[in-house]
Design a protein around this motif. Structure first.
Motif, PDB file in Angstrom:
ATOM      1  N   LEU A  26       0.865  -1.308  -0.080  1.00  0.00           N
ATOM      2  CA  LEU A  26       0.153   0.046  -0.031  1.00  0.00           C
ATOM      3  C   LEU A  26       0.891   1.258   0.035  1.00  0.00           C
ATOM      4  CD1 LEU A  26      -2.954   1.318   0.385  1.00  0.00           C
ATOM      5  CD2 LEU A  26      -2.243   1.146   2.891  1.00  0.00           C
ATOM      6  N   ASP A  27       0.651   2.179  -0.593  1.00  0.00           N
ATOM      7  CA  ASP A  27       1.083   3.428  -0.943  1.00  0.00           C
ATOM      8  C   ASP A  27       0.046   4.670  -0.621  1.00  0.00           C
ATOM      9  OD1 ASP A  27       3.248   2.091  -1.706  1.00  0.00           O
ATOM     10  OD2 ASP A  27       3.618   3.018  -3.630  1.00  0.00           O
ATOM     11  N   VAL A  28       0.389   5.672   0.020  1.00  0.00           N
ATOM     12  CA  VAL A  28      -0.268   6.777   0.318  1.00  0.00           C
ATOM     13  C   VAL A  28       0.630   7.820  -0.015  1.00  0.00           C
ATOM     14  CG1 VAL A  28      -1.681   8.273   1.728  1.00  0.00           C
ATOM     15  CG2 VAL A  28      -1.876   5.790   2.312  1.00  0.00           C
ATOM     16  N   ARG A  29       0.254   8.911  -1.044  1.00  0.00           N
ATOM     17  CA  ARG A  29       1.148  10.077  -1.280  1.00  0.00           C
ATOM     18  C   ARG A  29       0.897  11.307  -0.683  1.00  0.00           C
ATOM     19  NH1 ARG A  29      -0.204   6.948  -5.781  1.00  0.00           N
ATOM     20  NH2 ARG A  29       1.788   5.816  -6.701  1.00  0.00           N
ATOM     21  N   SER A  30       1.736  12.162  -0.659  1.00  0.00           N
ATOM     22  CA  SER A  30       1.482  13.365  -0.220  1.00  0.00           C
ATOM     23  C   SER A  30       0.541  13.982  -0.898  1.00  0.00           C
ATOM     24  CB  SER A  30       2.815  14.289   0.168  1.00  0.00           C
ATOM     25  OG  SER A  30       3.518  13.677   0.768  1.00  0.00           O
ATOM     26  N   GLY A  31      -0.417  14.617  -0.195  1.00  0.00           N
ATOM     27  CA  GLY A  31      -1.487  15.659  -1.177  1.00  0.00           C
ATOM     28  C   GLY A  31      -2.716  14.620  -1.564  1.00  0.00           C
ATOM     29  N   GLU A  32      -2.786  13.527  -1.122  1.00  0.00           N
ATOM     30  CA  GLU A  32      -4.126  12.740  -1.570  1.00  0.00           C
ATOM     31  C   GLU A  32      -4.744  12.096  -0.249  1.00  0.00           C
ATOM     32  OE1 GLU A  32      -3.213   9.283  -4.125  1.00  0.00           O
ATOM     33  OE2 GLU A  32      -1.956   8.233  -2.415  1.00  0.00           O
ATOM     34  N   LEU A  33      -6.078  11.995  -0.631  1.00  0.00           N
ATOM     35  CA  LEU A  33      -7.052  11.068   0.453  1.00  0.00           C
ATOM     36  C   LEU A  33      -7.027   9.608  -0.262  1.00  0.00           C
ATOM     37  CD1 LEU A  33      -8.809  10.693   2.653  1.00  0.00           C
ATOM     38  CD2 LEU A  33     -10.644  11.719   1.372  1.00  0.00           C
ATOM     39  N   VAL A  34      -6.740   8.535   0.103  1.00  0.00           N
ATOM     40  CA  VAL A  34      -6.773   7.218  -0.098  1.00  0.00           C
ATOM     41  C   VAL A  34      -7.913   6.756   0.957  1.00  0.00           C
ATOM     42  CG1 VAL A  34      -5.831   5.203  -0.336  1.00  0.00           C
ATOM     43  CG2 VAL A  34      -4.638   7.075  -0.850  1.00  0.00           C
ATOM     44  N   ALA A  35      -9.090   6.384   0.410  1.00  0.00           N
ATOM     45  CA  ALA A  35     -10.083   5.357   1.166  1.00  0.00           C
ATOM     46  C   ALA A  35      -9.834   4.027   1.182  1.00  0.00           C
ATOM     47  CB  ALA A  35     -11.554   6.025   0.601  1.00  0.00           C
ATOM     48  N   LEU A  36      -9.730   3.304   2.237  1.00  0.00           N
ATOM     49  CA  LEU A  36      -9.683   1.769   2.294  1.00  0.00           C
ATOM     50  C   LEU A  36     -11.086   1.159   2.606  1.00  0.00           C
ATOM     51  CD1 LEU A  36      -6.810   2.897   2.996  1.00  0.00           C
ATOM     52  CD2 LEU A  36      -6.486   0.555   4.041  1.00  0.00           C
ATOM     53  N   LEU A  37     -11.496   0.623   1.497  1.00  0.00           N
ATOM     54  CA  LEU A  37     -12.778  -0.054   1.399  1.00  0.00           C
ATOM     55  C   LEU A  37     -12.668  -1.927   1.642  1.00  0.00           C
ATOM     56  CD1 LEU A  37     -14.864   1.761  -1.010  1.00  0.00           C
ATOM     57  CD2 LEU A  37     -14.796   2.419   1.245  1.00  0.00           C
ATOM     58  N   GLY A  38     -13.682  -2.238   2.141  1.00  0.00           N
ATOM     59  CA  GLY A  38     -13.756  -3.783   2.241  1.00  0.00           C
ATOM     60  C   GLY A  38     -14.407  -4.158   3.490  1.00  0.00           C
ATOM     61  N   ALA A  39     -15.072  -5.342   3.314  1.00  0.00           N
ATOM     62  CA  ALA A  39     -15.710  -6.159   4.240  1.00  0.00           C
ATOM     63  C   ALA A  39     -14.943  -6.033   5.803  1.00  0.00           C
ATOM     64  CB  ALA A  39     -16.246  -7.598   4.155  1.00  0.00           C
ATOM     65  N   ASN A  40     -15.927  -6.113   6.868  1.00  0.00           N
ATOM     66  CA  ASN A  40     -15.263  -6.587   7.978  1.00  0.00           C
ATOM     67  C   ASN A  40     -14.408  -7.732   8.237  1.00  0.00           C
ATOM     68  OD1 ASN A  40     -16.522  -4.270   9.331  1.00  0.00           O
ATOM     69  ND2 ASN A  40     -18.432  -5.639   9.866  1.00  0.00           N
ATOM     70  N   GLY A  41     -13.130  -7.370   8.786  1.00  0.00           N
ATOM     71  CA  GLY A  41     -12.284  -8.498   9.226  1.00  0.00           C
ATOM     72  C   GLY A  41     -11.376  -8.587   7.771  1.00  0.00           C
ATOM     73  N   CYS A  42     -11.370  -7.731   6.669  1.00  0.00           N
ATOM     74  CA  CYS A  42     -10.433  -7.831   5.830  1.00  0.00           C
ATOM     75  C   CYS A  42      -9.102  -7.510   6.097  1.00  0.00           C
ATOM     76  CB  CYS A  42     -11.148  -7.216   4.333  1.00  0.00           C
ATOM     77  SG  CYS A  42     -10.882  -5.475   4.520  1.00  0.00           S
ATOM     78  N   GLY A  43      -8.846  -6.596   7.034  1.00  0.00           N
ATOM     79  CA  GLY A  43      -7.442  -6.254   7.263  1.00  0.00           C
ATOM     80  C   GLY A  43      -7.171  -4.774   7.434  1.00  0.00           C
ATOM     81  N   LYS A  44      -8.151  -4.103   7.147  1.00  0.00           N
ATOM     82  CA  LYS A  44      -8.031  -2.596   6.702  1.00  0.00           C
ATOM     83  C   LYS A  44      -7.585  -1.786   7.886  1.00  0.00           C
ATOM     84  CE  LYS A  44     -12.505  -1.857   6.051  1.00  0.00           C
ATOM     85  NZ  LYS A  44     -12.953  -3.090   6.297  1.00  0.00           N
ATOM     86  N   SER A  45      -8.230  -2.087   9.166  1.00  0.00           N
ATOM     87  CA  SER A  45      -7.660  -1.472  10.378  1.00  0.00           C
ATOM     88  C   SER A  45      -6.436  -1.793  10.983  1.00  0.00           C
ATOM     89  CB  SER A  45      -8.879  -1.588  11.480  1.00  0.00           C
ATOM     90  OG  SER A  45     -10.006  -0.672  11.251  1.00  0.00           O
ATOM     91  N   THR A  46      -5.992  -3.311  10.897  1.00  0.00           N
ATOM     92  CA  THR A  46      -4.903  -3.679  11.321  1.00  0.00           C
ATOM     93  C   THR A  46      -3.686  -3.046  10.399  1.00  0.00           C
ATOM     94  OG1 THR A  46      -5.926  -5.820  11.804  1.00  0.00           O
ATOM     95  CG2 THR A  46      -3.592  -5.980  11.370  1.00  0.00           C
ATOM     96  N   ALA A  47      -3.955  -2.873   9.156  1.00  0.00           N
ATOM     97  CA  ALA A  47      -2.926  -2.629   8.374  1.00  0.00           C
ATOM     98  C   ALA A  47      -2.646  -0.853   8.826  1.00  0.00           C
ATOM     99  CB  ALA A  47      -3.347  -2.178   6.702  1.00  0.00           C
ATOM    100  N   LEU A  48      -3.584   0.000   9.107  1.00  0.00           N
ATOM    101  CA  LEU A  48      -3.269   1.205   9.702  1.00  0.00           C
ATOM    102  C   LEU A  48      -2.582   1.176  11.121  1.00  0.00           C
ATOM    103  CD1 LEU A  48      -6.404   3.433   8.787  1.00  0.00           C
ATOM    104  CD2 LEU A  48      -4.450   2.671   7.312  1.00  0.00           C
ATOM    105  N   ARG A  49      -2.985   0.248  11.990  1.00  0.00           N
ATOM    106  CA  ARG A  49      -2.490   0.055  13.376  1.00  0.00           C
ATOM    107  C   ARG A  49      -1.068  -0.418  13.261  1.00  0.00           C
ATOM    108  NH1 ARG A  49      -5.903   0.200  17.566  1.00  0.00           N
ATOM    109  NH2 ARG A  49      -4.438  -1.250  18.880  1.00  0.00           N
ATOM    110  N   CYS A  50      -0.412  -1.235  12.166  1.00  0.00           N
ATOM    111  CA  CYS A  50       0.808  -1.460  12.012  1.00  0.00           C
ATOM    112  C   CYS A  50       1.438  -0.602  11.383  1.00  0.00           C
ATOM    113  CB  CYS A  50       1.241  -2.796  10.905  1.00  0.00           C
ATOM    114  SG  CYS A  50       0.257  -4.118  11.737  1.00  0.00           S
ATOM    115  N   ALA A  51       1.032   0.428  10.459  1.00  0.00           N
ATOM    116  CA  ALA A  51       1.699   1.654   9.986  1.00  0.00           C
ATOM    117  C   ALA A  51       2.155   2.664  11.149  1.00  0.00           C
ATOM    118  CB  ALA A  51       0.732   2.143   8.908  1.00  0.00           C
ATOM    119  N   VAL A  52       1.354   2.658  12.231  1.00  0.00           N
ATOM    120  CA  VAL A  52       1.584   3.708  13.191  1.00  0.00           C
ATOM    121  C   VAL A  52       2.471   2.980  14.361  1.00  0.00           C
ATOM    122  CG1 VAL A  52      -0.152   5.393  12.556  1.00  0.00           C
ATOM    123  CG2 VAL A  52      -0.501   3.922  14.358  1.00  0.00           C
TER     124      VAL A  52
END
Length: 236
Positions: A26-52
């Motif tokens: 996953l990449d998020v660039r300066s100056g952009e809003l990236v929306a993460l979509l997907g069903a519950n349990g697909c790993g979206k929140s875990t990815a953000l928590r690992c990132a920080v």
């Protein structure tokens, strides 16, 4: 295209033998809003928590340009404190211990910075009001101002509008987009409102079973693309 401020490569994470992230890129660039979509349990929140750094991945790499800040679904404001005191709390890591013990010791320059952050989210006129007396949408905007006071280059929001009414949700996601476009921040947001994502995001990243299966400009994402992210696994 701006350089990516958040770069995730090959991220893996399991809980009790269940794989949640499966070699995620996953990449998020300066100056952009990236929306993460997907069903519950697909790993979206875990990815953000690992990132920080709130979770430790089992493998892979995370590179963040500068300071990351997280905006949570549960807003975690100190309800009895004023909006400006809560925003000042975003800078506690930059203060000597003595000056971080009580809001009365916050330096004048920090309060000025916090007021500027509140003004940026449209709440300068509510600075002295207790956080607990603000509406849900206003509290979430205070939380975003607190993230700005951390001087973050990357802002990651985990379901920031799930508890808000449609009007407040629209305002908060529009604010996140504005922060990306006007201040050059890299903003990633986990959303469960595809219509909001398509209206405000620059890119939509769709996840299924811990992997990215969709990465496209928001304007190019159709109903069928969104539906495919939420179909039961047995039909895929």
């Amino acid at each position: 295209m701006s350089e990516a401020a958040l770069v995730i490569r090959g991220l893996r994470k399991s809980y009790s033998g269940r794989q949640v992230l499966d070699s995620l890129d996953l990449d998020v660039r300066s100056g952009e809003l990236v929306a993460l979509l997907g069903a519950n349990g697909c790993g979206k929140s875990t990815a953000l928590r690992c990132a920080v750094g709130l979770e430790t991945p089992d493998g892979g790499t995370v590179r963040v340009d500068g300071r990351p800040a997280m905006v949570f679904q549960q807003i975690h404001l100190v309800r009895r404190r004023s909006a400006i005191d809560n925003v000042c709390a975003g800078a506690l890591g930059r203060l000597p211990l003595r000056r971080s013990l009580t809001p009365a010791l916050f330096p004048r320059e920090l309060r000025e910075e916090a007021m500027a952050c509140l003004d940026r989210v449209g709440l300068a006129d509510r600075a002295a009001e207790r956080a607990g007396r603000l509406s849900g949408g206003q509290q979430q905007r205070v939380a975003i101002a607190r993230a700005l006071c951390q001087r973050a280059n990357v802002v990651l929001a985990d379901e920031p509008v799930s508890a808000l009414d449609p009007s407040a949700a629209e305002q908060v996601v529009a604010l996140l987009a504005d922060l990306a476009h006007q201040r050059g921040l890299a903003v990633g947001a986990v959303l469960h409102q595809p219509a909001l994502a398509r209206r405000h995001a620059d890119r939509i990243v769709g996840m299924v079973a811990g992997r990215v299966v969709l990465d496209s400009p928001a304007v190019a994402v159709g109903d069928a693309d969104v539906d495919a992210l939420y179909l039961p696994a047995v039909t895929r």
